[in-house]
Design an enzyme around this catalytic site. Structure first.
Site, PDB file in Angstrom:
ATOM      1  N   SER A  72       0.839  -1.200   0.000  1.00 55.19           N
ATOM      2  CA  SER A  72       0.000   0.000   0.000  1.00 55.19           C
ATOM      3  C   SER A  72       0.877   1.256   0.000  1.00 55.19           C
ATOM      4  O   SER A  72       1.729   1.413  -0.858  1.00 55.19           O
ATOM      5  CB  SER A  72      -0.961  -0.049   1.196  1.00 55.19           C
ATOM      6  N   ASP A 186      -5.431  -3.635  -3.012  1.00 52.13           N
ATOM      7  CA  ASP A 186      -4.499  -3.379  -1.916  1.00 52.13           C
ATOM      8  C   ASP A 186      -3.906  -4.665  -1.329  1.00 52.13           C
ATOM      9  O   ASP A 186      -4.630  -5.585  -0.957  1.00 52.13           O
ATOM     10  CB  ASP A 186      -5.235  -2.614  -0.815  1.00 52.13           C
TER      11      ASP A 186
END
Length: 359
Positions: A72, A186
């Site tokens: 991320s 993600d």
């Protein structure tokens, strides 16, 4: 005969030199080579700017990461460092203000995410260029999650910005990213702090940065709870608001965008779409992080105390970077001790050998 013995002696000497060189190339007792240092940078949206302070502090103390893996926002900061452009990303982060953060929200009503993400990707590409992961001076990878299968995907080659974008594509907020034939979101869904990836890529000492260590430190189980008799259960009430005056022409489009952003962030005590999704993601990430770190702990863990800073507080880069610096400073002695144990200085490494020869 003499020539034969001299040749054999020379070969024996060469073999000993090669054996000695090979032994010195290994990390451990008597080694003089510094261990391969890996850096595993965890996710946490705006809190990830703390990674900048962590990296700055490590480098200032001569602790240079050879392997960097990010999830991320950790992929963004880690990729910027690996590409040699951490200065540009830090300058951009420190310049962000609440209004400028809103300018990166290319909100869309169709598709599979509230934010397209093209504006942010363009900003990253302007800072990093069209670099490829395999051409970076530091070994680098990002972690993403495949939508349909749940596979943990390590992105180890291809365009750097695309790998970052896939790793920070928070489900429901950012649209999934198509990389090859896989739709990716993600990486924090499967590996919030990618210690395992850093170790698999050759790191002998893994330093991990966890941004969620103090987010839910007091979470517990409520053993008895339920609705009160006679009180109806309802969803969270909508905020009362005055109807906006009817706008004409192009003004109505800007009004719709402002309304969407208000619903996105919430207000009046009512959480918006983003805060509900992010809080849910936060809780899930915290639980996954604890389980993953318990099963595959890093050698050293750096935990900035950034839990009170929101996921979308990108305008607080100065505070976040300072938190990263302080957290890294607290861990410096332990990191240097770990490096010293695996690869003591040359003088100390030779002492056991010298004592053994004397005996």
């Amino acid at each position: 005969m003499l020539d034969s013995w001299m040749g054999r002696g020379q070969k024996s000497s060469d073999a000993q030199d090669k054996t000695r060189d090979k032994a010195q190339d290994k990390v451990g007792l008597g080694s003089i080579r510094r261990p391969v240092i890996g850096l595993a940078l965890g996710g946490g949206a705006a809190r990830g700017f703390a990674h900048i302070g962590i990296i700055r502090t490590l480098v200032a103390h001569g602790i240079i990461p050879n392997v960097v893996v990010g999830t991320s926002i950790g992929a963004v900061v880690g990729g910027a460092y690996a590409a040699g452009h951490l200065d540009k990303v830090e300058e951009w982060a420190r310049s962000l203000q609440p209004r400028s953060v809103l300018s990166y929200l290319d909100i869309r009503l169709n598709g599979s995410g509230l934010i397209g993400g093209a504006k942010l990707a363009a900003e990253l590409e302007a800072a990093l260029g069209k670099s490829l992961i395999e051409d970076l001076p530091v070994k680098f990878a990002t972690v993403a999650t495949e939508v349909r299968t749940g596979h943990e995907i390590w992105l180890t080659h291809g365009p750097t910005v695309d790998a970052m974008r896939a790793s920070y594509a928070l489900p429901g907020i950012f649209s999934p990213v198509l990389v090859g034939d896989r739709w990716l979101v993600d990486g924090a869904l499967v590996n919030p702090v990618p210690v395992s990836a850093a170790r698999a890529m050759g790191a002998e000492i893994v330093i991990a940065a966890n941004l969620s260590s103090d987010v839910f430190t007091h979470s517990t189980t409520i053993y008895s709870h339920g609705p009160t008799a006679g009180v109806s259960v309802s969803v969270m009430p909508e905020t009362a608001s005055e109807p906006e005056p009817r706008k004409r022409g192009i003004g109505k489009f800007f009004s719709a965008e402002r309304t969407m952003k208000r619903e996105f962030f919430g207000g009046g005590g009512r959480p918006g779409i983003s805060s509900v999704m992010v809080d849910a993601f936060n809780i899930m990430q915290d639980r996954i992080t604890r389980a993953r770190l318990a099963g595959d702990p890093p050698d050293l863990l750096i935990s900035p105390r950034v839990g009170k800073i929101g996921w979308f507080d990108f305008h607080r880069a100065d505070d976040l970077i300072a938190h990263g610096v302080r957290a890294a400073e607290r861990a410096i002695d332990s990191i240097q001790e770990a490096i010293h144990i695996l690869a003591p200085p040359a003088g100390e490494a030779q002492r056991p050998v010298e004592r053994a020869e004397k005996e």
